[in-house]
Design a protein around this motif. Structure first.
Motif, PDB file in Angstrom:
ATOM      1  N   ALA A 193       0.821  -1.216   0.000  1.00  0.00           N
ATOM      2  CA  ALA A 193       0.000   0.000   0.000  1.00  0.00           C
ATOM      3  C   ALA A 193       0.854   1.265   0.000  1.00  0.00           C
ATOM      4  CB  ALA A 193      -0.929   0.003   1.214  1.00  0.00           C
ATOM      5  N   LYS A 194       2.152   1.112   0.303  1.00  0.00           N
ATOM      6  CA  LYS A 194       3.033   2.279   0.416  1.00  0.00           C
ATOM      7  C   LYS A 194       4.070   2.338  -0.699  1.00  0.00           C
ATOM      8  CE  LYS A 194       2.537   1.999   5.441  1.00  0.00           C
ATOM      9  NZ  LYS A 194       3.223   1.754   6.737  1.00  0.00           N
ATOM     10  N   MET A 195       3.890   1.553  -1.732  1.00  0.00           N
ATOM     11  CA  MET A 195       4.889   1.558  -2.801  1.00  0.00           C
ATOM     12  C   MET A 195       4.848   2.869  -3.585  1.00  0.00           C
ATOM     13  SD  MET A 195       3.411  -0.775  -5.873  1.00  0.00           S
ATOM     14  CE  MET A 195       4.639  -0.049  -6.947  1.00  0.00           C
ATOM     15  N   PRO A 196       5.993   3.326  -4.078  1.00  0.00           N
ATOM     16  CA  PRO A 196       6.035   4.584  -4.826  1.00  0.00           C
ATOM     17  C   PRO A 196       5.496   4.420  -6.241  1.00  0.00           C
ATOM     18  CG  PRO A 196       8.215   3.589  -4.749  1.00  0.00           C
ATOM     19  CD  PRO A 196       7.334   2.751  -3.877  1.00  0.00           C
ATOM     20  N   GLN A 197       5.205   5.535  -6.897  1.00  0.00           N
ATOM     21  CA  GLN A 197       4.754   5.514  -8.282  1.00  0.00           C
ATOM     22  C   GLN A 197       5.877   4.976  -9.161  1.00  0.00           C
ATOM     23  OE1 GLN A 197       2.062   8.429 -10.912  1.00  0.00           O
ATOM     24  NE2 GLN A 197       3.933   9.411 -10.262  1.00  0.00           N
ATOM     25  N   VAL A 198       5.514   4.167 -10.138  1.00  0.00           N
ATOM     26  CA  VAL A 198       6.503   3.583 -11.050  1.00  0.00           C
ATOM     27  C   VAL A 198       6.731   4.556 -12.200  1.00  0.00           C
ATOM     28  CG1 VAL A 198       7.055   1.633 -12.543  1.00  0.00           C
ATOM     29  CG2 VAL A 198       5.751   1.256 -10.434  1.00  0.00           C
ATOM     30  N   PRO A 199       7.972   4.986 -12.447  1.00  0.00           N
ATOM     31  CA  PRO A 199       8.234   5.965 -13.508  1.00  0.00           C
ATOM     32  C   PRO A 199       7.750   5.483 -14.873  1.00  0.00           C
ATOM     33  CG  PRO A 199      10.167   5.677 -12.105  1.00  0.00           C
ATOM     34  CD  PRO A 199       9.196   4.601 -11.723  1.00  0.00           C
ATOM     35  N   GLY A 200       6.959   6.302 -15.519  1.00  0.00           N
ATOM     36  CA  GLY A 200       6.538   6.011 -16.878  1.00  0.00           C
ATOM     37  C   GLY A 200       5.522   4.909 -17.014  1.00  0.00           C
ATOM     38  N   ARG A 201       4.918   4.475 -15.925  1.00  0.00           N
ATOM     39  CA  ARG A 201       3.869   3.465 -15.968  1.00  0.00           C
ATOM     40  C   ARG A 201       2.599   4.074 -15.398  1.00  0.00           C
ATOM     41  NH1 ARG A 201       8.794   2.178 -17.756  1.00  0.00           N
ATOM     42  NH2 ARG A 201       8.940   0.002 -18.422  1.00  0.00           N
ATOM     43  N   LEU A 202       1.712   4.505 -16.285  1.00  0.00           N
ATOM     44  CA  LEU A 202       0.524   5.278 -15.900  1.00  0.00           C
ATOM     45  C   LEU A 202       0.902   6.356 -14.896  1.00  0.00           C
ATOM     46  CD1 LEU A 202      -2.688   3.066 -15.763  1.00  0.00           C
ATOM     47  CD2 LEU A 202      -2.217   5.085 -17.146  1.00  0.00           C
ATOM     48  N   GLN A 203       1.969   7.064 -15.190  1.00  0.00           N
ATOM     49  CA  GLN A 203       2.463   8.128 -14.323  1.00  0.00           C
ATOM     50  C   GLN A 203       1.653   9.395 -14.550  1.00  0.00           C
ATOM     51  OE1 GLN A 203       6.658   8.808 -14.696  1.00  0.00           O
ATOM     52  NE2 GLN A 203       6.644  10.640 -13.403  1.00  0.00           N
TER      53      GLN A 203
END
Length: 495
Positions: free
Chosen positions: A331-341
């Motif tokens: 639940a606390k993972m960061p946003q993945v660069p360039g993947r539905l960013q």
């Protein structure tokens, strides 16, 4: 390391000449050979390393590893092997003292979802054990805060072992890595023993390299075959998406090994997904495992990311991590660069950047965005030059099917004429609601200018990439930065 030690790691090798001497480096590039180097002659799709053996000898190679017989007039050290690429990967593992054996290693293969799934696994392992490395498309993360730009999705056989050695020396408990079909075909991971091998899906891609879908599927299947032959990690698991056609085939093929763990929405899978809900910023789903039910909440959106998350949870559980704790950490993972960013500054419409560069990936992303009930979807997409041309009209068709407006533009044209690529894509269009703009910056500017309240813009194809490749140059180019610039410009402009 002594040459004789490396030779022992290649059990089917035949040697001629001296088998002693200190090996200082391993390489398949004759230009990098120096005194003490062990040179591996690899047969590639475009060049044959056997043609450069004389150059390697001239530059002082300690020994030659090749698939051919020793020349009658050569008196130096010669090691004949059946597969030079596999020998290189295995020798590199020996040279770096088998770093993978001291790490929890999760590998992820599949057409789509490799990066996100591997990054989720890294996050989960790091949340539980402190430090964890990552090797994949967007970067190589050594686990100590140092990152290296990625040269390939999966590094070559020597570089993999060097990086794993650094990750081990940095005190990491494990590493998550993407494993591409090219890497499997070229035996780059033959020297790595995995604790978990994840398969996400198989859809059309890389046919310029593999030729057919059957050959592409066979390349992916090498991953699971390798797990059945591991010498040390005999309890490794194959984490397979049973909702995917190829996944079913792999699961059937390897079920008797006792190593298969399945996930998906199908009944009877080991990690069953149910009750998916998605908002503009989050997703949640129910995960059913061995009679237990858990609610999984994600700070990322998309049905496909639910599958990526389930795969990651199954993988870390197979490696011995606590599943309940993992569901809390995810639940606390960061946003993945360039993947539905999501790109800011936000207005009354939204802009997303995604790496989707296959028809299936583009369809999945657009279905996710359509599920958010936007007023309109404006999609910008292209196709890379010098790559599979058969998917170009399919990409355009997917964009048109799920979008209200489509802008066809350049991705990485490489040696091809950008206009020709767009013409190839336009064959897949059935209506007139699209534009062809070769200049990607102009295309992004137009998309933002035409957006209205409630719209969603999707900039597809390049994702995390910060460059654009042309025939004669490579230029800095980042979809997120370019979109942010024109969003600010529009905000500051008088209405």
């Amino acid at each position: 390391m002594n040459l004789s030690t490396i030779l022992k790691s290649l059990p089917q090798a035949r040697s001629a000449g001296p088998v002693e001497g200190d090996v200082v480096s391993l390489t398949a590039d004759s230009r990098k050979v120096a005194p003490g180097s062990l040179f591996f002659a690899l047969r590639g799709s475009k060049t044959d390393g056997h043609q450069f053996i004389d150059q390697a000898i001239t530059q002082g190679a300690l020994a030659i590893v090749a698939e051919s017989d020793v020349p009658v007039d050569y008196n130096g050290s010669w090691i004949q092997v059946k597969d030079s690429a596999k020998a290189l990967a295995v020798a590199a593992s020996e040279f770096y003292h088998h770093p993978a054996n001291d790490l929890k290693v999760a590998g992820v293969t599949g057409t789509n979802g490799k990066t996100t799934t591997a990054l989720i696994i890294q996050h989960l392992m790091a949340s539980s054990k402190g430090r964890c490395g990552f090797l994949g498309t967007i970067r190589y993360d050594l686990g100590d805060g140092e990152t290296i730009p990625a040269s390939h999705t999966t590094p070559d056989g020597v570089e993999i072992q060097r990086l794993l050695d650094l990750i081990r020396n940095n005190g990491c408990a494990g590493v998550a890595m993407e494993v591409s079909s090219h890497a499997l075909e070229q035996q780059r991971v033959a020297g790595v023993e995995f604790d978990a091998a994840v398969f996400t899906n198989l859809t059309q891609d890389h046919l310029d390299y593999h030729g057919t879908m059957d050959a592409y599927r066979a390349a992916k299947g090498r991953f699971f075959e390798q797990l059945t032959q591991q010498a040390h990690k005999r309890k490794s698991k194959m984490i397979i998406n049973l909702d995917d056609f190829s996944g079913k085939k792999y699961a059937e093929q390897y079920r008797s090994t006792g190593q298969v763990v399945t996930y998906g929405m199908s009944y009877g899978v080991d990690f069953r997904i149910a009750d998916i809900t998605t908002t503009i910023t989050t997703s949640s789903f129910t995960l059913e495992v061995k009679g237990r039910t858990m609610i999984v909440r994600l700070p990322i959106i998309g049905r496909f990311n639910v599958f990526n998350s389930a795969a990651a949870l199954a993988a870390v559980n197979a490696m011995g991590f606590n599943l309940r704790e993992a569901t809390n950490h995810i639940a606390k993972m960061p946003q993945v660069p360039g993947r539905l960013q999501s790109v800011g500054p936000q207005r009354n419409f939204r802009v997303f950047v995604d790496y989707a560069h296959t028809p299936d990936a583009l369809e999945n992303v657009l279905k996710t965005l359509r599920g958010l009930n936007p007023r309109r979807i404006i999609t910008l997409c292209g196709c890379g030059g010098d790559r599979d041309v058969t998917k170009r009209p399919l990409m355009a068709h997917m964009a048109e099917t799920y979008s209200d407006r489509v802008i066809l533009t350049s991705d990485n044209p490489r040696s091809e004429d950008p206009a020709k690529i767009l013409d190839d894509m336009a064959v897949g269009m059935r209506g007139q609601s699209y534009a062809k703009i070769p200049d990607r910056e102009e295309a992004i500017k137009l998309a933002i200018e035409m957006a209205r309240d409630g719209d969603i813009i999707l900039l597809a194809g390049k994702g995390h990439e910060a460059y654009q490749i042309f025939a004669d140059r490579t230029i800095p180019f980042d979809d997120v930065r370019v979109a942010s610039f024109y969003l600010r410009a529009r905000r500051e402009a008088p209405e």
